[in-house]
Design a protein around this motif. Structure first.
Motif, PDB file in Angstrom:
ATOM      1  N   ALA A 127       7.653  12.259  -1.289  1.00 14.16           N
ATOM      2  CA  ALA A 127       8.489  11.736  -0.213  1.00 14.16           C
ATOM      3  C   ALA A 127       8.560  10.241  -0.417  1.00 14.16           C
ATOM      4  CB  ALA A 127       7.881  12.070   1.150  1.00 14.16           C
ATOM      5  N   ALA A 128       9.510   9.601   0.273  1.00 16.73           N
ATOM      6  CA  ALA A 128       9.673   8.161   0.111  1.00 16.73           C
ATOM      7  C   ALA A 128       8.357   7.453   0.423  1.00 16.73           C
ATOM      8  CB  ALA A 128      10.774   7.661   1.026  1.00 16.73           C
ATOM      9  N   GLY A 129       7.871   6.671  -0.533  1.00 12.01           N
ATOM     10  CA  GLY A 129       6.643   5.920  -0.342  1.00 12.01           C
ATOM     11  C   GLY A 129       5.394   6.765  -0.369  1.00 12.01           C
ATOM     12  N   ALA A 130       5.502   8.054  -0.782  1.00 14.23           N
ATOM     13  CA  ALA A 130       4.341   8.948  -0.759  1.00 14.23           C
ATOM     14  C   ALA A 130       3.756   9.128  -2.154  1.00 14.23           C
ATOM     15  CB  ALA A 130       4.732  10.299  -0.173  1.00 14.23           C
ATOM     16  N   PHE A 131       2.547   9.604  -2.172  1.00 13.68           N
ATOM     17  CA  PHE A 131       1.839   9.866  -3.427  1.00 13.68           C
ATOM     18  C   PHE A 131       1.296  11.288  -3.400  1.00 13.68           C
ATOM     19  CE2 PHE A 131       1.898   5.330  -2.878  1.00 13.68           C
ATOM     20  CZ  PHE A 131       2.167   4.867  -4.153  1.00 13.68           C
TER      21      PHE A 131
ATOM     22  N   ILE B  42       8.791   0.517 -11.239  1.00 10.19           N
ATOM     23  CA  ILE B  42       7.720  -0.167 -10.515  1.00 10.19           C
ATOM     24  C   ILE B  42       7.734   0.221  -9.046  1.00 10.19           C
ATOM     25  CG2 ILE B  42       6.860  -2.434  -9.797  1.00 10.19           C
ATOM     26  CD1 ILE B  42       7.718  -3.507 -12.530  1.00 10.19           C
ATOM     27  N   ALA B  43       8.916   0.358  -8.473  1.00  9.24           N
ATOM     28  CA  ALA B  43       9.009   0.777  -7.070  1.00  9.24           C
ATOM     29  C   ALA B  43       8.387   2.152  -6.870  1.00  9.24           C
ATOM     30  CB  ALA B  43      10.466   0.772  -6.619  1.00  9.24           C
ATOM     31  N   ALA B  44       8.640   3.070  -7.795  1.00  6.98           N
ATOM     32  CA  ALA B  44       8.054   4.409  -7.682  1.00  6.98           C
ATOM     33  C   ALA B  44       6.542   4.354  -7.789  1.00  6.98           C
ATOM     34  CB  ALA B  44       8.633   5.315  -8.763  1.00  6.98           C
ATOM     35  N   ALA B  45       6.039   3.561  -8.752  1.00  9.09           N
ATOM     36  CA  ALA B  45       4.588   3.470  -8.969  1.00  9.09           C
ATOM     37  C   ALA B  45       3.873   2.851  -7.771  1.00  9.09           C
ATOM     38  CB  ALA B  45       4.304   2.657 -10.226  1.00  9.09           C
ATOM     39  N   LEU B  46       4.577   1.979  -7.045  1.00  8.28           N
ATOM     40  CA  LEU B  46       3.975   1.306  -5.899  1.00  8.28           C
ATOM     41  C   LEU B  46       4.279   2.012  -4.575  1.00  8.28           C
ATOM     42  CD1 LEU B  46       4.715  -2.421  -6.836  1.00  8.28           C
ATOM     43  CD2 LEU B  46       2.626  -1.100  -7.257  1.00  8.28           C
ATOM     44  N   GLY B  47       5.051   3.090  -4.640  1.00  2.00           N
ATOM     45  CA  GLY B  47       5.407   3.805  -3.419  1.00  2.00           C
ATOM     46  C   GLY B  47       6.405   3.049  -2.564  1.00  2.00           C
ATOM     47  N   GLU B  48       7.258   2.264  -3.211  1.00  2.77           N
ATOM     48  CA  GLU B  48       8.223   1.430  -2.478  1.00  2.77           C
ATOM     49  C   GLU B  48       9.638   1.691  -2.980  1.00  2.77           C
ATOM     50  OE1 GLU B  48       7.447  -0.159   0.054  1.00  2.77           O
ATOM     51  OE2 GLU B  48       5.292  -0.552  -0.068  1.00  2.77           O
ATOM     52  N   GLN B  49       9.988   2.963  -3.114  1.00  2.00           N
ATOM     53  CA  GLN B  49      11.293   3.304  -3.688  1.00  2.00           C
ATOM     54  C   GLN B  49      12.471   2.797  -2.864  1.00  2.00           C
ATOM     55  OE1 GLN B  49       9.422   6.972  -3.721  1.00  2.00           O
ATOM     56  NE2 GLN B  49      10.173   7.583  -5.735  1.00  2.00           N
ATOM     57  N   GLU B  50      12.374   2.873  -1.547  1.00  2.00           N
ATOM     58  CA  GLU B  50      13.478   2.401  -0.717  1.00  2.00           C
ATOM     59  C   GLU B  50      13.661   0.895  -0.856  1.00  2.00           C
ATOM     60  OE1 GLU B  50      15.691   4.357   0.722  1.00  2.00           O
ATOM     61  OE2 GLU B  50      14.515   5.930  -0.243  1.00  2.00           O
TER      62      GLU B  50
ATOM     63  N   ALA C  47       8.468  -8.913  -5.289  1.00  2.00           N
ATOM     64  CA  ALA C  47       9.686  -8.635  -4.515  1.00  2.00           C
ATOM     65  C   ALA C  47       9.562  -7.342  -3.733  1.00  2.00           C
ATOM     66  CB  ALA C  47      10.891  -8.578  -5.450  1.00  2.00           C
ATOM     67  N   LEU C  48       8.704  -6.442  -4.200  1.00  2.00           N
ATOM     68  CA  LEU C  48       8.476  -5.164  -3.527  1.00  2.00           C
ATOM     69  C   LEU C  48       7.348  -5.248  -2.500  1.00  2.00           C
ATOM     70  CD1 LEU C  48       8.857  -2.907  -6.678  1.00  2.00           C
ATOM     71  CD2 LEU C  48      10.350  -2.854  -4.660  1.00  2.00           C
ATOM     72  N   GLY C  49       6.784  -6.452  -2.323  1.00  2.00           N
ATOM     73  CA  GLY C  49       5.758  -6.651  -1.310  1.00  2.00           C
ATOM     74  C   GLY C  49       4.338  -6.456  -1.785  1.00  2.00           C
ATOM     75  N   VAL C  50       4.134  -6.381  -3.114  1.00  3.64           N
ATOM     76  CA  VAL C  50       2.798  -6.174  -3.669  1.00  3.64           C
ATOM     77  C   VAL C  50       2.402  -7.400  -4.487  1.00  3.64           C
ATOM     78  CG1 VAL C  50       1.401  -4.805  -5.261  1.00  3.64           C
ATOM     79  CG2 VAL C  50       3.010  -3.671  -3.705  1.00  3.64           C
ATOM     80  N   GLN C  51       1.220  -7.964  -4.203  1.00  2.00           N
ATOM     81  CA  GLN C  51       0.753  -9.144  -4.919  1.00  2.00           C
ATOM     82  C   GLN C  51      -0.206  -8.733  -6.040  1.00  2.00           C
ATOM     83  OE1 GLN C  51      -0.721 -12.302  -2.381  1.00  2.00           O
ATOM     84  NE2 GLN C  51       0.603 -11.664  -0.696  1.00  2.00           N
ATOM     85  N   PRO C  52       0.203  -8.884  -7.302  1.00  3.79           N
ATOM     86  CA  PRO C  52      -0.699  -8.546  -8.397  1.00  3.79           C
ATOM     87  C   PRO C  52      -1.962  -9.416  -8.373  1.00  3.79           C
ATOM     88  CG  PRO C  52       1.557  -8.708  -9.185  1.00  3.79           C
ATOM     89  CD  PRO C  52       1.545  -9.249  -7.782  1.00  3.79           C
ATOM     90  N   VAL C  53      -3.088  -8.817  -8.752  1.00  3.55           N
ATOM     91  CA  VAL C  53      -4.323  -9.592  -8.878  1.00  3.55           C
ATOM     92  C   VAL C  53      -4.393 -10.273 -10.238  1.00  3.55           C
ATOM     93  CG1 VAL C  53      -5.582  -8.170  -7.237  1.00  3.55           C
ATOM     94  CG2 VAL C  53      -5.643  -7.564  -9.675  1.00  3.55           C
ATOM     95  N   GLY C  54      -3.583  -9.795 -11.186  1.00  2.28           N
ATOM     96  CA  GLY C  54      -3.495 -10.404 -12.505  1.00  2.28           C
ATOM     97  C   GLY C  54      -2.059 -10.338 -12.974  1.00  2.28           C
ATOM     98  N   ALA C  55      -1.608 -11.358 -13.692  1.00  3.26           N
ATOM     99  CA  ALA C  55      -0.209 -11.393 -14.117  1.00  3.26           C
ATOM    100  C   ALA C  55      -0.051 -12.224 -15.380  1.00  3.26           C
ATOM    101  CB  ALA C  55       0.665 -11.984 -13.008  1.00  3.26           C
ATOM    102  N   SER C  56       0.988 -11.917 -16.147  1.00  2.00           N
ATOM    103  CA  SER C  56       1.327 -12.699 -17.333  1.00  2.00           C
ATOM    104  C   SER C  56       2.409 -13.713 -16.977  1.00  2.00           C
ATOM    105  CB  SER C  56       1.828 -11.784 -18.458  1.00  2.00           C
ATOM    106  OG  SER C  56       0.782 -10.967 -18.941  1.00  2.00           O
ATOM    107  N   ASP C  57       2.244 -14.937 -17.478  1.00  2.00           N
ATOM    108  CA  ASP C  57       3.200 -16.012 -17.225  1.00  2.00           C
ATOM    109  C   ASP C  57       4.045 -16.213 -18.483  1.00  2.00           C
ATOM    110  OD1 ASP C  57       4.595 -18.255 -16.481  1.00  2.00           O
ATOM    111  OD2 ASP C  57       2.854 -19.586 -16.367  1.00  2.00           O
ATOM    112  N   TRP C  58       5.084 -15.390 -18.649  1.00  2.00           N
ATOM    113  CA  TRP C  58       5.872 -15.375 -19.876  1.00  2.00           C
ATOM    114  C   TRP C  58       6.638 -16.661 -20.119  1.00  2.00           C
ATOM    115  CZ3 TRP C  58       5.804 -11.897 -23.753  1.00  2.00           C
ATOM    116  CH2 TRP C  58       5.159 -10.675 -23.511  1.00  2.00           C
ATOM    117  N   LEU C  59       7.053 -17.348 -19.072  1.00  2.00           N
ATOM    118  CA  LEU C  59       7.878 -18.539 -19.249  1.00  2.00           C
ATOM    119  C   LEU C  59       7.101 -19.835 -19.055  1.00  2.00           C
ATOM    120  CD1 LEU C  59      11.259 -17.421 -17.654  1.00  2.00           C
ATOM    121  CD2 LEU C  59      10.648 -17.585 -20.047  1.00  2.00           C
ATOM    122  N   GLY C  60       5.786 -19.736 -19.001  1.00  2.80           N
ATOM    123  CA  GLY C  60       4.972 -20.941 -18.923  1.00  2.80           C
ATOM    124  C   GLY C  60       5.205 -21.763 -17.675  1.00  2.80           C
TER     125      GLY C  60
END
Length: 333
Positions: free
Chosen positions: A41-45, A172-180, A78-91
């Motif tokens: 279901a939307a936002g479900a796992f 990413i939206a599906a993996a985070l349960g934020e499809q809408e 943008a989907l409302g989830v703050q990563p605890v680790g991230a890559s900075d591709w553009l410096g």
């Protein structure tokens, strides 16, 4: 020139991609190939996300996300989830995001490497989900990551950073349960592109080249690359001479010698420098000799605009549309 530009590892990737040039057509993925992630279901796992590496199931809503792919971190934000680790591709430095995403973190993420991430650093963050959705698609990299935590890799056809914005957001939206939320983000960007295109009907069908000059020479981006997709959504079509060329090993660009730089000639050229000052591009005699440049049909961008144009997150795209459209207006009649 302030390129914000590609950390040293990214430069290596780009320069590798600019190492080959021929006339063989290249097939690339399209937005219509976006995988249809499913959840009960939307936002479900549990939620299942199809990838190049098979269907990946996320059993519960992730609480500790590490985002490694190109623009994956900004997509999660943008989907409302703050990563605890991230890559900075553009410096960008700091939190690793552009000005369009400033202030979205309450706690700054641990900055991880890009093409050669520290797997030990990732493991210490104890992630329950790793995003590597817009990436090389390398099997060995994926195997290392999935040994740490459930990993969402590239979609089928998304190798060499050719994952489309639509695929990236949907997966990413599906993996985070934020499809809408994901659908809403894509509509916002689509509406912004549509509005810009509708306001400039003369752009439709005009040929365009997305070009760059780095310390190692000239190059242009092929169909499927983010810079080309951006222009296509405004109504432009890829310069057929560039479209007919086969990319280098990393798959998103072709190299061009000064002697054949006329290949980039089109109704419009959008160009930006990498690791060189802007005048080193605009002052190059080969650049000045290109017919479109001589006729005033070229736009050179740098700084935050170049970064937004290149990154392709939903937030970066809206930022780039707003600031690039007036520059295109001035040269495309």
């Amino acid at each position: 020139m302030r390129m914000r530009a590609l950390a040293a590892s990214v430069a290596a990737a780009l320069l590798a991609a600019l190492s080959a040039c021929s006339s063989t057509p290249q097939a690339t993925p399209s937005a219509s190939a976006s995988p249809s992630a499913s959840a009960s279901a939307a936002g479900a796992f549990p939620a299942t996300v199809p990838t190049k590496f098979g269907d990946i199931t996320v059993k519960a809503k992730p609480l500790r996300v590490v985002a490694l792919g190109w623009a994956d971190a900004e997509t999660a934000l943008a989907l409302g989830v703050q990563p605890v680790g991230a890559s900075d591709w553009l410096g960008f430095g700091g939190e690793g995001v552009g000005p369009w995403a400033k202030g979205m973190y309450t706690t700054a993420p641990e900055i991880i490497g890009t093409m050669e991430p520290s797997y030990e650093k990732i493991a210490k963050l104890k992630p329950d989900l790793i995003l590597d959705v817009k990436s090389s698609g390398d099997q060995a990299r994926y195997d290392r990551l999935k040994s740490i935590a459930t990993t969402i890799g590239v979609p089928t056809g998304g190798d060499s950073y050719l994952t489309t914005q639509e695929q990236q957001v949907s997966m990413i939206a599906a993996a985070l349960g934020e499809q809408e939320k994901g659908k809403a983000l894509l509509k916002e960007v689509s509406d912004a592109f549509d509005a810009a295109a509708a306001a400039h009907p003369g752009w439709k069908g005009k040929t365009v080249t997305a070009a760059t000059k780095s310390g190692s020479g000239w190059g242009a981006y092929i169909k499927g690359a983010e810079r080309v997709a951006f222009m296509e959504k405004l109504g432009f079509v890829l310069n057929p001479k560039i479209a007919a060329m086969k990319p280098g090993a990393t798959g998103f660009s072709v190299s061009l010698s000064p002697e054949n730089l006329d290949t980039i000639d089109a109704d419009l050229i959008v160009a930006f420098p990498i690791f060189i000052k802007t005048p080193e591009l605009t002052g190059d005699p080969a650049w000045k000799a290109v017919p479109a440049v001589k006729a005033g049909r070229a736009v050179v961008i740098d700084g935050d605009l170049s970064a937004a144009y290149s990154l392709g997150s939903t937030m970066a795209s809206k930022y780039a549309i707003e600031r690039l459209a007036p520059k295109l207006e001035a040269v495309v009649k």
